[in-house]
Design a protein around this motif. Structure first.
Motif, PDB file in Angstrom:
ATOM      1  N   ALA A   1      -6.485  -6.713  -5.501  1.00  0.00           N
ATOM      2  CA  ALA A   1      -6.422  -5.596  -5.008  1.00  0.00           C
ATOM      3  C   ALA A   1      -6.514  -5.689  -3.281  1.00  0.00           C
ATOM      4  CB  ALA A   1      -7.220  -4.608  -5.532  1.00  0.00           C
TER       5      ALA A   1
ATOM      6  N   SER B   1       0.275   4.262  -1.011  1.00  0.00           N
ATOM      7  CA  SER B   1      -0.704   4.119  -1.896  1.00  0.00           C
ATOM      8  C   SER B   1      -0.614   2.661  -2.776  1.00  0.00           C
ATOM      9  CB  SER B   1      -0.717   5.376  -2.927  1.00  0.00           C
ATOM     10  OG  SER B   1       0.531   5.536  -3.352  1.00  0.00           O
ATOM     11  N   GLY B   2      -1.561   1.927  -2.991  1.00  0.00           N
ATOM     12  CA  GLY B   2      -1.405   0.705  -3.450  1.00  0.00           C
ATOM     13  C   GLY B   2      -1.534  -0.382  -2.790  1.00  0.00           C
ATOM     14  N   SER B   3      -1.813  -0.004  -1.441  1.00  0.00           N
ATOM     15  CA  SER B   3      -1.988  -1.106  -0.452  1.00  0.00           C
ATOM     16  C   SER B   3      -3.404  -1.695  -0.188  1.00  0.00           C
ATOM     17  CB  SER B   3      -1.458  -0.482   0.972  1.00  0.00           C
ATOM     18  OG  SER B   3      -2.506   0.503   1.401  1.00  0.00           O
ATOM     19  N   GLY B   4      -4.318  -1.137  -1.036  1.00  0.00           N
ATOM     20  CA  GLY B   4      -5.686  -1.711  -0.846  1.00  0.00           C
ATOM     21  C   GLY B   4      -6.715  -1.100  -0.120  1.00  0.00           C
TER      22      GLY B   4
ATOM     23  N   SER C   1      -8.037   2.154  -0.308  1.00  0.00           N
ATOM     24  CA  SER C   1      -9.404   2.732  -1.127  1.00  0.00           C
ATOM     25  C   SER C   1     -10.182   1.695  -1.283  1.00  0.00           C
ATOM     26  CB  SER C   1      -8.989   3.544  -2.123  1.00  0.00           C
ATOM     27  OG  SER C   1      -8.207   4.672  -1.293  1.00  0.00           O
ATOM     28  N   VAL C   2      -9.640   0.506  -1.870  1.00  0.00           N
ATOM     29  CA  VAL C   2     -10.320  -0.514  -2.567  1.00  0.00           C
ATOM     30  C   VAL C   2     -11.242  -1.325  -1.492  1.00  0.00           C
ATOM     31  CG1 VAL C   2     -10.423  -2.859  -3.864  1.00  0.00           C
ATOM     32  CG2 VAL C   2      -9.028  -1.052  -4.579  1.00  0.00           C
TER      33      VAL C   2
ATOM     34  N   LEU D   1     -14.160   1.298  -0.894  1.00  0.00           N
ATOM     35  CA  LEU D   1     -15.313   1.015  -2.129  1.00  0.00           C
ATOM     36  C   LEU D   1     -15.863  -0.326  -2.008  1.00  0.00           C
ATOM     37  CD1 LEU D   1     -13.109   2.812  -4.875  1.00  0.00           C
ATOM     38  CD2 LEU D   1     -15.166   3.824  -3.672  1.00  0.00           C
TER      39      LEU D   1
END
Lengths: 315, 300, 343
Positions: C40, C60-63, C65-66, C69
């Motif tokens: 991710a 979204s999905g680009s990493g 938020s990960v 976190l």
């Protein structure tokens, strides 16, 4: 909260009315004439006619219902045709025993069911989780009469740890004797509910743990134990209480079977005998009392539910 | 699909694995769940017992033989022993399966039919019909389930047929509520509006369109419910309020064996196990069907 | 804010000009899935100076938020931080901390606000209780003092009649107010670093501007550094000093906010900028980048953006371009700006 309480109280009125109609109708729905049934086959036509008049059976049904309901409200449930005693004191005495049994079963179900459910969710996919859920899965399908007989065989006859029947020793006893007698019937009656609660608690906890606000709590620096036992459990308990309310109905119904298996002197055991003896006043009284108390238990559960969930309390 | 996968990953959760073809057959989905296979097997065994009883070389289930009284498991001539009258338990289990399953299935059929009609009428026509039906359902649901069944027995008297009716009545509200819910959500759906636009009558819409689209929900609800029906019917027999001698189901076998619990525990444990495994089978199968057909039912 | 942590915070402030507050190096965060390991976040590096606002932008999905976190230490099974380091000034590498050590840092030194104010507050606890909890955990503070502090915080984030709101439940507050409460909760312990994951995306447009203003105001007052995650270039323009553009788990471009808007180098950044609706281009069709973020389990060979890139050419299919330093502190991951093209 008060508004909610009143609204919820108002909802019980039609339900209580419906229950009373159904119980009243029992005598009239049964095949044959009530007076015939009460007096038995050897009665003369005259005495039957007299009883019909005394009972008001020659009056319109609505009038009969009103006078019957009036007597019920005053606590006059009539006389048992078999015991030839007042129904109400008899039922109340036995209802106490049933309440003790049900409360014991409920305590067992909540402590073990909820506790195991939380632990299983906390240690999801662990050996404990798998074993506990497998047992719970089987437990849901265990009929009370089978669990009870197996429990008597193992714990009363084989191991001789616990008594298998009654509430007290024949010579009478104290609270500890009562508790010893209570263990097997209460566990038997509560086993299915414990299994259902364990499964529901586990899935509710797993559902809650995925929520954004649990992530918020962790982001605040809240420790894992507090996340589970405070932040998650408080939310999961809303689901658990709903299931618990449904389980209470199951416990009250199941107590009839449990009392028969363990010769527990409760209202259920008495009801079975009364049905076999066609002792209608007794059956009617018992059904009315148990069903009414169930309505109020549900009311209490809904209050608890509202107390737990501010979204209901403040709407 | 791919965008969705990465979006889930972006939220810090495990992305779902690649799914196979979107529409798998029901059977292959069920087969993925090993427990539901176990359930299907147990159900198949009990149904086989019920159907095959007359065709198998079993002893006469009602042949009394006092010399074989309470014979143990493996005793000569009695593979699973004999009961207090020396009747062959194996044979009685097979014949008892017929009664037990017949009562439960008939009760289910009655409850489902009546409950479905009530739910359809209530959810489709609304108005006073809905008010009346919903009130009746409320009152029936206000009774603890088993107490309601006992009340019916109290009115009709003990017996096989009355026990079946009692168990059926208790479950009518269950079906009525579920069907009312699906009907409410389906009555405004596009295909129902389209059918109405094309001039279809109420009966046609109700049975052709709404009922047909509730079938999977009904199948799941029924399977999940049969286990309870079997338990309840057996419980009535156990209490002496259901099946009456000389007919006997697993519940009555258990009740009569109970008096000889210390001398011959197998006489009550065997019918108890038969009930347990059959109920377990239906419950496991129901769980599997629900997950495969109608995951929303989890909330019921 | 009068509450100051007794930690090494003050010491770090002195040399803020030299050392970055947060230095992420070669971060790799993976998720185990049934279909294989999913990267991710794939070798991401960046730094944030004290008091600086770093905008992390991407679909979204680009990493994004990960990444956030991972910094918080909130990646749970089946995910994990597989490689790289996260240096926090005065605290060392966060990837080597124990759970208990991270718990002390979270909510105190680093805090985070989330995208969904509707679901990020616990529905069964009072607003004040939830804010006070952070104070009780990290400050030696009693319940009463913490509640008073929570009321002050609510007032500071612009919530009217805070004495009343502090006793209310989340469902009694509007979305904007809940996000204000979230900010109050995140700022309760005066963190040095605030991670804001799409803090305005779920809000009404008018409320969005208010929340952004509030964040700027709080950030100035506290001197906290902010990592602002968004897909909205408009928000970046308003808030950030530095920008990192992420795509499919990697940083594709990094530069000061002026550089990004004046001379975007990566075709993806150019695409993002072109998709901003502008006042002066009314009537002109809004340009969105065609296609979707690729499945991270099945990335194309070579450049990850190749399949959606209008300028894709020969070398793009052959190898993934490195993140190359350009003049003016600009970095870009694109073969168009790299002469060491693979064979």
């Amino acid at each position: 909260m008060r508004k909610y309480l009143f609204r919820r109280l108002a909802q019980t009125i039609p339900v209580l009315f419906g229950i009373s109609i159904l119980v009243f109708a029992m005598l009239h729905l049964a095949p044959g004439d009530p007076a015939d049934m009460l007096l038995g086959s050897e009665a003369t036509a005259e005495s039957v006619e007299k009883l019909r008049h005394d009972m008001g059976l020659d009056r319109p049904l609505a009038v009969q219902y009103v006078s019957w309901a009036g007597r019920m409200l005053q606590g006059d449930m009539g006389r048992s045709t078999v015991l030839n005693r007042q129904v109400l004191p008899e039922i109340i005495k036995r209802f106490k025993a049933t309440l003790i049994l049900t409360a014991g079963a409920l305590t067992f179900a909540v402590v073990f069911g909820v506790g195991i459910g939380i632990l299983a969710a906390t240690y999801q996919h662990s050996v404990f989780d798998s074993v506990a859920m497998l047992i719970a899965l089987a437990g849901v399908s265990m009929p009370i009469f089978f669990t009870g007989i197996a429990a008597i065989l193992i714990f009363a006859m084989d191991l001789r740890w616990l008594p298998s029947s009654g509430m007290y020793p024949a010579a009478g006893g104290d609270i500890f004797d009562l508790l010893r007698h209570l263990v097997l019937p209460a566990v038997t009656l509560g086993a299915v509910s414990a299994a259902i609660l364990a499964r529901m608690t586990r899935s509710a906890m797993l559902e809650v743990i995925r929520q954004d606000y649990v992530r918020t709590a962790r982001a605040k620096g809240v420790g894992e134990r507090r996340v589970i036992w405070v932040h998650a459990l408080r939310n999961a308990s809303i689901t658990v209480v709903t299931v618990l309310g449904m389980q209470f109905g199951y416990l009250l119904g199941g107590s009839v079977i449990t009392e028969t298996v363990f010769s527990w002197p409760g209202v259920g055991q008495m009801m079975v005998r009364a049905i076999q003896a066609r002792d209608y006043p007794m059956v009617q009284g018992a059904v009315l009392l148990v069903a009414t108390s169930f309505v109020f238990v549900n009311l209490a559960v809904d209050m608890l539910y509202a107390w737990l969930d501010p979204r209901i309390r403040y709407s | 699909m791919s965008g969705q996968t990465s979006q889930i990953a972006a939220e810090g959760k495990a992305p779902e694995a690649e799914k196979g073809p979107a529409r798998q057959s029901l059977l292959s989905r069920l087969a993925q769940n090993r427990l539901s296979l176990v359930g299907a097997f147990l159900v198949a065994v009990s149904i086989f017992m019920a159907i095959s009883a007359p065709f198998l070389p079993l002893a006469d289930p009602n042949a009394v033989n006092t010399s074989d009284r309470l014979a143990d498991i493996g005793a000569p001539g009695h593979l699973l022993g004999a009961d207090e009258l020396g009747r062959d338990i194996l044979s009685r289990l097979f014949w008892g399966a017929r009664i037990t399953l017949a009562v439960a299935l008939a009760a289910t059929a009655i409850a489902m039919t009546v409950g479905t009609i009530m739910g359809l009428v209530s959810g489709y026509f609304l108005g006073w019909a809905d008010t009346v039906i919903s009130r009746v359902v409320d009152v029936l649901m206000a009774f603890p389930y088993f107490l309601l069944a006992l009340s019916v027995i109290a009115i009709l008297g003990p017996g096989l047929l009355n026990g079946m009716l009692a168990v059926a009545l208790v479950n009518v509200p269950f079906f009525a509520r579920i069907v009312r819910g699906t009907t409410l959500s389906l009555r405004e759906s596009d295909f129902v509006l389209a059918a109405r636009g094309m001039g279809a009558g109420h009966t046609r819409i109700l049975f052709r369109h709404i009922l047909m689209n509730s079938v999977s929900t009904l199948i799941v609800a029924t399977t999940l419910n049969i286990g309870w029906m079997i338990t309840a019917a057996a419980a009535l027999s156990f209490l002496g309020l259901g099946v009456q001698p000389p007919t006997s189901d697993w519940g009555t076998m258990l009740a009569s064996g109970r008096q000889y619990l210390s001398a011959a525990p197998h006489t009550s444990l065997l019918p108890g196990l038969a009930i347990f495994f059959t109920v377990l089978g239906f419950n496991l199968l129901g769980d599997g069907l629900r997950d495969a057909l109608d995951p929303r039912m989890r909330e019921v | 804010m009068t509450v100051h942590s007794p930690k090494a915070k003050a010491a770090d402030m002195d040399d803020k000009t030299d050392a970055p507050l947060l230095q992420v190096r070669n971060l790799r965060t993976e998720f185990d899935t049934h279909a294989g390991v999913l990267h991710a976040v794939d070798d991401v590096s960046f730094s944030v100076d004290p008091g600086q606002v770093l905008g992390v932008v991407g679909e979204s999905g680009s990493g994004k938020s990960v990444t956030a976190l991972s910094i918080m230490g909130l990646i749970a099974r089946p995910g994990r931080v597989a490689a790289g380091s996260i240096e926090l000034a005065g605290h060392g590498d966060l990837t080597t901390k124990t759970a208990a050590e991270m718990r002390k840092i979270r909510g105190d030194v680093i805090s985070m606000i989330f995208q969904e104010p509707m679901t990020s507050l616990n529905p069964v606890f009072r607003i004040g209780w939830q804010i006070a909890e952070a104070l009780q955990l990290h400050r030696d503070m009693g319940r009463k003092e913490a509640m008073e502090q929570a009321t002050d915080l609510l007032a500071r984030v612009g919530i009217a009649s805070p004495e009343k709101r502090v006793r209310e439940f989340p469902h009694q507050l509007s979305g904007g107010m809940r996000q204000r409460a979230m900010i109050a909760m995140a700022m309760a312990c005066a963190p040095q670093l605030l991670l804001a994951d799409e803090p305005t995306t779920a809000l009404d447009v008018t409320v969005q501007a208010q929340i952004l203003d509030l964040m700027v105001q709080m950030q100035h007052a506290e001197g906290a550094a902010v990592i602002l995650i968004t897909h909205d270039m408009g928000v970046i323009a308003e808030m950030a000093q530095k920008v990192a553009v992420m795509y499919a788990g990697v940083v594709v471009e990094e530069a000061s906010v002026g550089e990004i808007f004046d001379t975007p180098l990566h075709p993806y950044t150019q695409g993002l900028l072109a998709s901003i609706p502008r006042g002066n281009s009314r009537g002109q069709e809004l340009q969105a980048i065609p296609g979707l973020v690729p499945n991270l389990l099945h990335l194309p060979t070579g450049c990850r953006f190749r399949e959606r890139c209008p300028a894709a050419h020969g070398p793009c299919a052959k190898a993934e371009p490195p993140l190359k330093a350009m003049p003016h502190g600009h970095k870009v991951r694109c073969w168009l700006h790299n002469t060491e093209v693979p064979e």
